[in-house]
Design a protein around this motif. Structure first.
Motif, mmCIF file in Angstrom:
data_model
loop_
_atom_site.group_PDB
_atom_site.id
_atom_site.type_symbol
_atom_site.label_atom_id
_atom_site.label_comp_id
_atom_site.label_asym_id
_atom_site.label_seq_id
_atom_site.Cartn_x
_atom_site.Cartn_y
_atom_site.Cartn_z
ATOM 1 N N GLU A 111 0.842 -1.187 0.000
ATOM 2 C CA GLU A 111 0.000 0.000 0.000
ATOM 3 C C GLU A 111 0.887 1.251 0.000
ATOM 4 O O GLU A 111 1.909 1.291 0.687
ATOM 5 C CB GLU A 111 -0.903 0.019 1.238
ATOM 6 C CG GLU A 111 -1.984 -1.040 1.227
ATOM 7 C CD GLU A 111 -2.970 -0.833 0.089
ATOM 8 O OE1 GLU A 111 -3.320 0.340 -0.188
ATOM 9 O OE2 GLU A 111 -3.384 -1.830 -0.525
ATOM 10 N N PRO A 112 0.481 2.287 -0.735
ATOM 11 C CA PRO A 112 1.278 3.518 -0.782
ATOM 12 C C PRO A 112 1.014 4.418 0.425
ATOM 13 O O PRO A 112 0.500 5.537 0.309
ATOM 14 C CB PRO A 112 0.802 4.168 -2.081
ATOM 15 C CG PRO A 112 -0.619 3.747 -2.215
ATOM 16 C CD PRO A 112 -0.669 2.332 -1.675
ATOM 17 N N ASP A 113 1.373 3.919 1.621
ATOM 18 C CA ASP A 113 1.047 4.646 2.849
ATOM 19 C C ASP A 113 2.173 5.555 3.329
ATOM 20 O O ASP A 113 2.043 6.225 4.362
ATOM 21 C CB ASP A 113 0.672 3.664 3.960
ATOM 22 C CG ASP A 113 1.807 2.691 4.288
ATOM 23 O OD1 ASP A 113 2.886 2.790 3.662
ATOM 24 O OD2 ASP A 113 1.613 1.833 5.170
ATOM 25 N N GLY A 114 3.304 5.557 2.599
ATOM 26 C CA GLY A 114 4.395 6.455 2.968
ATOM 27 C C GLY A 114 5.418 5.879 3.912
ATOM 28 O O GLY A 114 6.287 6.611 4.393
ATOM 29 N N TYR A 115 5.343 4.577 4.173
ATOM 30 C CA TYR A 115 6.265 3.996 5.144
ATOM 31 C C TYR A 115 7.163 2.904 4.556
ATOM 32 O O TYR A 115 7.830 2.192 5.298
ATOM 33 C CB TYR A 115 5.485 3.445 6.342
ATOM 34 C CG TYR A 115 4.913 4.557 7.190
ATOM 35 C CD1 TYR A 115 5.690 5.182 8.158
ATOM 36 C CD2 TYR A 115 3.617 5.014 6.996
ATOM 37 C CE1 TYR A 115 5.187 6.224 8.930
ATOM 38 C CE2 TYR A 115 3.101 6.066 7.748
ATOM 39 C CZ TYR A 115 3.894 6.660 8.714
ATOM 40 O OH TYR A 115 3.400 7.703 9.465
ATOM 41 N N THR A 116 7.189 2.781 3.236
ATOM 42 C CA THR A 116 8.049 1.787 2.601
ATOM 43 C C THR A 116 8.829 2.422 1.456
ATOM 44 O O THR A 116 8.232 3.020 0.550
ATOM 45 C CB THR A 116 7.240 0.601 2.055
ATOM 46 O OG1 THR A 116 6.459 0.037 3.111
ATOM 47 C CG2 THR A 116 8.176 -0.470 1.499
ATOM 48 N N LEU A 117 10.143 2.289 1.504
ATOM 49 C CA LEU A 117 11.038 2.810 0.477
ATOM 50 C C LEU A 117 11.814 1.648 -0.124
ATOM 51 O O LEU A 117 12.191 0.718 0.590
ATOM 52 C CB LEU A 117 12.024 3.811 1.089
ATOM 53 C CG LEU A 117 11.423 5.035 1.781
ATOM 54 C CD1 LEU A 117 12.461 5.682 2.690
ATOM 55 C CD2 LEU A 117 10.914 6.024 0.761
ATOM 56 N N LEU A 118 12.055 1.703 -1.421
ATOM 57 C CA LEU A 118 12.816 0.652 -2.104
ATOM 58 C C LEU A 118 14.154 1.191 -2.576
ATOM 59 O O LEU A 118 14.219 2.218 -3.255
ATOM 60 C CB LEU A 118 12.026 0.120 -3.303
ATOM 61 C CG LEU A 118 12.746 -0.924 -4.177
ATOM 62 C CD1 LEU A 118 12.976 -2.216 -3.389
ATOM 63 C CD2 LEU A 118 11.935 -1.207 -5.443
ATOM 64 N N HIS A 119 15.223 0.507 -2.210
ATOM 65 C CA HIS A 119 16.560 0.807 -2.726
ATOM 66 C C HIS A 119 16.587 0.420 -4.201
ATOM 67 O O HIS A 119 16.225 -0.695 -4.567
ATOM 68 C CB HIS A 119 17.578 -0.011 -1.930
ATOM 69 C CG HIS A 119 18.987 0.065 -2.435
ATOM 70 N ND1 HIS A 119 19.376 -0.373 -3.684
ATOM 71 C CD2 HIS A 119 20.114 0.521 -1.848
ATOM 72 C CE1 HIS A 119 20.665 -0.185 -3.840
ATOM 73 N NE2 HIS A 119 21.141 0.357 -2.737
#
Length: 346
Positions: A111-119
């Motif tokens: 979900e695009p909730d703002g708490y997951t970033l991808l290297h």
């Protein structure tokens, strides 16, 4: 005369009273207007603060490669400074498999909730160009660049190749005699193919698979290989390896390798797809305010002297980019990688 004088004085006093009353009324109006402007500004500020994103829990920074590797090390450095300025923990998690694809697929489904970033390594562009991955930057929300890295050509320090020119001359004199270590489907492999094409030479390509590239070179089973400067620097400092060139622009200053010849200085052109800068994506559909928050956060980290110092000490450079510019960079790199793969491999 007296009556006229009294009348005149009375008139003057009446005018003064009217004037004072007018001034007082004007002052009241101005005060009311100022108060209204201040109240409106306060409401606007409150609305902006309410709309702005600020993380309230831990943030996941997903790295699709093993801990301690070229991708992981700078990520952990930057995550430390992100935590410092965000006020919450930025936790690096390693989800390995298929050259980082497992991690990308997991983030893609979140979900695009703002708490997951991808290297984001440049390898993702190569995998898409080769048809080995069913995703591109368009399946995510590009955020920013956060680290500069470069790939370089390494040989043993006691090899007869003092310079890049020495190395190329040897390959031309004895085609297929120089064993170039590569790993299939990686940026270093593409860089080795680019050298072959540009210099019109032929290496004896040796696929190392999961074997340690540094160990293979030190043992003499290969004569050279290409890898990230950050990964190679420890072997240069120990006196085991020598770097002959790096895929970098002339105006690039590689920390600790300021005198290393750049690809541009050696006559390479249009090689942006071989620059190893790291980026950051989020699940598709992430709100613009959230994206801008993280872009601003990375910018703050990239300007922190201590962050710069830590990255430079390991052969990396601090970097940031506006989200819109970064999205354009993603598009350009994917296009150039597609063209390079089609040109070199066909």
């Amino acid at each position: 005369m007296k009556k006229a004088l009294v009348f005149l004085m009375t008139a003057v006093m009446a005018l003064n009273v009217c004037a004072c009353g007018g001034k007082a009324e004007t002052a009241k109006q101005e005060t009311a207007e100022e108060k209204t402007v201040e109240e409106e500004a306060a409401v606007d500020t409150a609305a902006q603060e309410e709309e702005a994103f600020k993380p309230e829990k831990d943030i996941s920074f997903i790295v699709g490669f093993d801990a301690g590797g070229t991708a992981d090390i700078p990520a952990r450095i930057v995550a430390k400074y992100m935590s410092k300025y965000a006020g919450v923990n930025v936790v690096v998690s390693n989800i390995t498999g298929s050259g980082g694809q497992v991690a990308a697929e997991q983030v893609k489904a979140m979900e695009p909730d703002g708490y997951t970033l991808l290297h984001v390594p440049v390898g993702y562009y190569l995998q898409a160009a080769l048809g080995n991955a069913d995703f591109t930057y368009e399946d995510f929300t590009p955020v920013t660049m956060w680290c500069d890295s470069w790939v370089a050509l390494a040989v043993k320090a006691d090899s007869p190749y003092e310079t890049y020119e020495d190395f190329i001359s040897a390959v031309k004199e004895n085609p297929q005699s120089i064993r170039m270590g590569t790993v299939s489907g990686t940026l270093p492999q593409l860089a080795a193919l680019a050298i072959q094409k540009k210099e019109d030479v032929a290496f004896k390509m040796t696929d190392l698979g999961v074997n340690n590239k540094a160990t293979e070179l030190m043992s003499g089973r290969i004569d050279a290989y290409i890898d990230g400067v950050g990964q190679l620097s420890q072997y240069v400092k120990s006196g085991d390896f020598r770097l002959l060139m790096a895929f970098a622009k002339d105006d690039t200053v590689i920390p600790g390798f300021e005198d290393l010849p750049s690809a541009e200085s050696l006559g390479y052109t249009d090689f942006d797809y071989l620059l190893q800068s790291f980026g950051m994506w989020m699940p598709k559909g992430t709100d613009e305010k959230i994206v801008q928050y993280y872009a601003d956060l990375i910018k703050t980290c990239s300007e922190d002297p201590e962050c710069i110092k830590e990255l430079n000490a390991l052969g990396y450079g601090a970097r940031s980019e506006d989200p819109e510019n970064y999205a354009n960079i993603c598009e350009k790199v994917q296009t150039k990688t597609n063209e390079a793969v089609a040109d070199i491999l066909n």
